[in-house]
Design a protein around this motif. Structure first.
Motif, PDB file in Angstrom:
ATOM      1  N   PHE A  83      -6.455  -0.756  -2.515  1.00  0.00           N
ATOM      2  CA  PHE A  83      -6.133  -0.196  -1.198  1.00  0.00           C
ATOM      3  C   PHE A  83      -6.961  -0.841  -0.086  1.00  0.00           C
ATOM      4  CE2 PHE A  83      -9.852   2.356  -2.200  1.00  0.00           C
ATOM      5  CZ  PHE A  83     -10.455   2.545  -0.964  1.00  0.00           C
ATOM      6  N   THR A 125      -5.112   3.269  -6.558  1.00  0.00           N
ATOM      7  CA  THR A 125      -6.122   2.927  -5.553  1.00  0.00           C
ATOM      8  C   THR A 125      -6.879   1.655  -5.926  1.00  0.00           C
ATOM      9  OG1 THR A 125      -7.765   4.348  -6.647  1.00  0.00           O
ATOM     10  CG2 THR A 125      -6.426   5.344  -4.908  1.00  0.00           C
ATOM     11  N   GLN A 138     -12.496   0.820  -4.597  1.00  0.00           N
ATOM     12  CA  GLN A 138     -11.217   0.557  -5.247  1.00  0.00           C
ATOM     13  C   GLN A 138     -11.382   0.115  -6.692  1.00  0.00           C
ATOM     14  OE1 GLN A 138      -9.359  -2.501  -2.858  1.00  0.00           O
ATOM     15  NE2 GLN A 138     -10.832  -4.072  -3.464  1.00  0.00           N
ATOM     16  N   ASN A 159       0.822  -1.209   0.000  1.00  0.00           N
ATOM     17  CA  ASN A 159       0.000   0.000   0.000  1.00  0.00           C
ATOM     18  C   ASN A 159       0.855   1.258   0.000  1.00  0.00           C
ATOM     19  OD1 ASN A 159      -1.623   2.127   1.996  1.00  0.00           O
ATOM     20  ND2 ASN A 159      -2.919   1.129   0.466  1.00  0.00           N
ATOM     21  N   PHE A 167       0.734   4.042  -2.962  1.00  0.00           N
ATOM     22  CA  PHE A 167       0.389   5.425  -2.621  1.00  0.00           C
ATOM     23  C   PHE A 167       1.611   6.335  -2.623  1.00  0.00           C
ATOM     24  CE2 PHE A 167      -3.593   3.698  -1.762  1.00  0.00           C
ATOM     25  CZ  PHE A 167      -4.505   4.674  -1.388  1.00  0.00           C
ATOM     26  N   ALA A 200      -2.621   6.555   3.789  1.00  0.00           N
ATOM     27  CA  ALA A 200      -4.055   6.788   3.595  1.00  0.00           C
ATOM     28  C   ALA A 200      -4.820   6.913   4.903  1.00  0.00           C
ATOM     29  CB  ALA A 200      -4.650   5.650   2.765  1.00  0.00           C
TER      30      ALA A 200
END
Length: 242
Positions: free
Chosen positions: A169, A166, A156, A32, A36, A41
């Motif tokens: 995620f 995304t 997502q 993740n 990202f 997040a």
């Protein structure tokens, strides 16, 4: 199987499970973070904005992130997972060594194990709460407080028009969340087993000096009998000898 061997075997099993659970925290959090671009997040805030684009018919709604979450929220969960993997691997090897050598930790080492297990139990519990609350906050941002026609798990699959990936995620963060709660449960189990091993070591340390005396009492004489001098001969015996 004696009590100490049962405890060692149970502790070894819990350590092996903690290694697997720790990896299931570290790997999704790392994926993740890569998707990202190093941003967290968890606890991110934002809003949905509708814009009209010339190349597309109709209005297009996209998510605008006002502020990304603090990196420490993601790093703390990852740290707990990494520590669990390393500690579980090291202690699992020690348990196997003790099982093969048929001995256990010293009393002081058992006490340190209990203390460390309780401390990390509170750390993992705090990390689990932070990860769960952070994921709820991010899901509220993505679904616009559940006013969007899709859920957080379904979001997502929808384009959010962010500069990050995304597409997975929710699967990654949800897997890390479940695994981290499993890590917390395993640390609780480790704390209980470590306390039982400490109690067993303390009991053996207390009862060890009494065993020879109890054995001699069962045989019908005390240790003082074997060390007492033989009784002196009577006066009549001395006269007869003369």
């Amino acid at each position: 199987m004696e009590l100490d061997r049962r405890l060692l075997l149970a502790h070894c099993t819990v350590h092996a499970l903690s290694v697997v659970a720790g990896l299931l925290v570290v790997v999704p959090m790392a994926l993740n973070g890569s998707a990202f671009k190093g941003r967290c997040a968890l606890f991110s805030t934002g809003y949905w904005r509708t814009e009209t684009q010339a190349e597309m018919t109709g209005d297009v709604a996209h998510l605008v992130v006002r502020q990304w979450g603090p990196p420490a929220a993601c790093q703390f969960s990852t740290f707990v997972g990494i520590f669990t993997v390393l500690y579980g691997a090291a202690q699992g090897w020690r348990c196997l060594f003790y099982l093969h050598g048929r001995h256990d930790d010293t009393l002081f080492s058992s006490f340190l194990t209990v203390l460390l297990s309780v401390c990390v139990l509170f750390l993992s519990g705090g990390a689990s709460v932070i990860l769960s609350l952070g994921l709820v906050s991010w899901c509220d941002t993505v679904t616009d407080d559940n006013t969007r026609p899709f859920s957080c798990a379904e979001s997502q699959s929808f384009p959010l028009y962010l500069d990050v990936d995304t597409s997975s995620f929710y699967m990654e963060l949800n897997l890390a969340q479940v695994s981290l709660w499993c890590v917390t449960a395993l640390w609780l189990t480790q704390s209980i087993l470590a306390f039982l091993r400490l109690y067993h070591s303390h009991s053996q340390h207390i009862s060890r000096p009494c065993r020879p005396r109890e054995k001699e009492m069962l045989l019908g004489h005390s240790p003082s009998d074997s060390r007492s001098p033989s009784p002196p001969q009577s006066a009549s015996s001395s006269i007869l000898l003369v």
